[in-house]
Design a protein around this motif. Sequence first.
Motif, PDB file in Angstrom:
ATOM      1  N   ILE A   1       0.913  -1.110   0.011  1.00 45.09           N
ATOM      2  CA  ILE A   1       0.141  -0.002   0.029  1.00 45.09           C
ATOM      3  C   ILE A   1       0.782   1.267  -0.054  1.00 45.09           C
ATOM      4  N   GLN A   2       0.462   2.333  -0.570  1.00 41.95           N
ATOM      5  CA  GLN A   2       1.351   3.430  -0.804  1.00 41.95           C
ATOM      6  C   GLN A   2       0.820   4.694  -0.252  1.00 41.95           C
ATOM      7  N   VAL A   3       1.603   5.613   0.201  1.00 37.31           N
ATOM      8  CA  VAL A   3       1.381   6.751   0.823  1.00 37.31           C
ATOM      9  C   VAL A   3       0.505   7.691  -0.050  1.00 37.31           C
ATOM     10  N   ASN A   4      -0.465   8.286   0.549  1.00 38.59           N
ATOM     11  CA  ASN A   4      -1.769   8.805  -0.129  1.00 38.59           C
ATOM     12  C   ASN A   4      -2.586   8.232  -0.690  1.00 38.59           C
ATOM     13  N   ALA A   5      -2.498   6.999  -0.182  1.00 41.35           N
ATOM     14  CA  ALA A   5      -3.861   6.200  -0.845  1.00 41.35           C
ATOM     15  C   ALA A   5      -5.125   6.381   0.060  1.00 41.35           C
ATOM     16  N   LEU A   6      -6.155   6.312  -0.510  1.00 42.84           N
ATOM     17  CA  LEU A   6      -7.349   6.582   0.150  1.00 42.84           C
ATOM     18  C   LEU A   6      -7.903   5.204   0.613  1.00 42.84           C
ATOM     19  N   VAL A   7      -8.060   5.017   1.986  1.00 39.56           N
ATOM     20  CA  VAL A   7      -8.755   3.845   2.778  1.00 39.56           C
ATOM     21  C   VAL A   7     -10.054   4.197   3.423  1.00 39.56           C
ATOM     22  N   ILE A   8     -10.667   2.860   3.657  1.00 38.02           N
ATOM     23  CA  ILE A   8     -11.745   2.892   4.565  1.00 38.02           C
ATOM     24  C   ILE A   8     -11.289   2.185   5.817  1.00 38.02           C
ATOM     25  N   THR A   9     -11.500   2.513   6.869  1.00 40.02           N
ATOM     26  CA  THR A   9     -10.821   1.898   8.258  1.00 40.02           C
ATOM     27  C   THR A   9     -12.007   1.191   8.739  1.00 40.02           C
ATOM     28  N   HIS A  10     -11.957  -0.160   8.867  1.00 44.00           N
ATOM     29  CA  HIS A  10     -12.891  -1.134   9.602  1.00 44.00           C
ATOM     30  C   HIS A  10     -12.918  -0.797  11.200  1.00 44.00           C
ATOM     31  N   GLU A  11     -13.856  -0.396  11.481  1.00 44.54           N
ATOM     32  CA  GLU A  11     -14.206   0.020  12.954  1.00 44.54           C
ATOM     33  C   GLU A  11     -15.452  -0.550  13.330  1.00 44.54           C
ATOM     34  N   ASP A  12     -15.552  -1.120  14.520  1.00 45.93           N
ATOM     35  CA  ASP A  12     -16.678  -1.994  15.208  1.00 45.93           C
ATOM     36  C   ASP A  12     -17.548  -0.868  15.726  1.00 45.93           C
ATOM     37  N   ASN A  13     -19.012  -1.272  15.670  1.00 42.80           N
ATOM     38  CA  ASN A  13     -20.154  -0.489  16.470  1.00 42.80           C
ATOM     39  C   ASN A  13     -20.125   1.098  15.876  1.00 42.80           C
ATOM     40  N   MET A  14     -19.869   1.155  14.300  1.00 41.40           N
ATOM     41  CA  MET A  14     -20.325   2.474  14.046  1.00 41.40           C
ATOM     42  C   MET A  14     -21.651   2.475  13.618  1.00 41.40           C
ATOM     43  N   PRO A  15     -22.113   3.767  13.843  1.00 33.32           N
ATOM     44  CA  PRO A  15     -23.590   4.116  13.566  1.00 33.32           C
ATOM     45  C   PRO A  15     -23.745   3.802  11.865  1.00 33.32           C
ATOM     46  N   PRO A  16     -25.080   3.697  11.644  1.00 32.36           N
ATOM     47  CA  PRO A  16     -25.281   3.568  10.143  1.00 32.36           C
ATOM     48  C   PRO A  16     -24.886   4.965   9.224  1.00 32.36           C
ATOM     49  N   GLN A  17     -24.341   4.623   7.880  1.00 29.88           N
ATOM     50  CA  GLN A  17     -24.140   5.555   7.159  1.00 29.88           C
ATOM     51  C   GLN A  17     -22.631   6.144   7.440  1.00 29.88           C
ATOM     52  N   HIS A  18     -22.107   5.780   8.520  1.00 34.46           N
ATOM     53  CA  HIS A  18     -20.912   6.539   9.012  1.00 34.46           C
ATOM     54  C   HIS A  18     -19.557   5.605   8.663  1.00 34.46           C
ATOM     55  N   TRP A  19     -18.917   5.971   7.667  1.00 31.19           N
ATOM     56  CA  TRP A  19     -17.698   5.305   6.925  1.00 31.19           C
ATOM     57  C   TRP A  19     -16.496   6.226   7.430  1.00 31.19           C
ATOM     58  N   ILE A  20     -15.368   5.524   7.973  1.00 33.13           N
ATOM     59  CA  ILE A  20     -14.364   6.320   8.483  1.00 33.13           C
ATOM     60  C   ILE A  20     -13.276   6.325   7.230  1.00 33.13           C
TER      61      ILE A  20
END
Length: 205
Positions: free
Chosen positions: A147-166
């Motif tokens: 994986i390269q620097v400046n890449a855009l990623v989604i982090t997997h987090e538990d217990n996030m509210p609906p429609q909330h993507w980090i």
Amino acid sequence: MQQTYFAEDIRRVKKGVEGQGVCKFLNPFCETFGYNLLKVGGRQELASLPQMHPVLLAIEAIFNSRPIAPLSSDPNDCKALIPAHFIIGNSLKALPERAIVAENDINHHDEWSCIIAVKQRFWHQCSREYLSELQSRTKWVRDQPNIQVNALVITHEDNMPPQHWITGRVISVIPGKDNRVRVVEVKTPKCIMRRPIHKLALLLV
């Protein structure tokens, strides 16, 4: 399957019996009152179409909030392109709601509580499956680039509210002794976090 286990329910639905909760146990498919509905998440407490309508809208909002690609090539931009951008030109908003983590948190006499429970169950299942799809499944078959620097990623987090993507940008990588990157630092709009790569889903241009 339905004809075997829900023959009586189907017979009553075809006769137009409403208001008695006859649809709540039809799973996974139910054709009721002139509408074709796909029922997921197990046995539902919501029986009629007016009760299911807020749930269907919530499910639509969840699908339209999924990050699909970087919104720009700016390394300081942590926003992702989502289907809602094509529909309304902006991101979707979700009101805060009480988290329902156990069956005894649901007030079965409160219709809105049941709606929230179905919505949150769908969100947890959908978000996990979507992140799994984004993660490459060929890594055990052939070598994958780091994986390269400046890449855009989604982090997997538990217990996030609906429609909330980090979402965030990779600002540094931490290679191991074999020169393979397994841990990175991600900058989100709120903080900088360190995460293993199996907790990340890469968004490609």
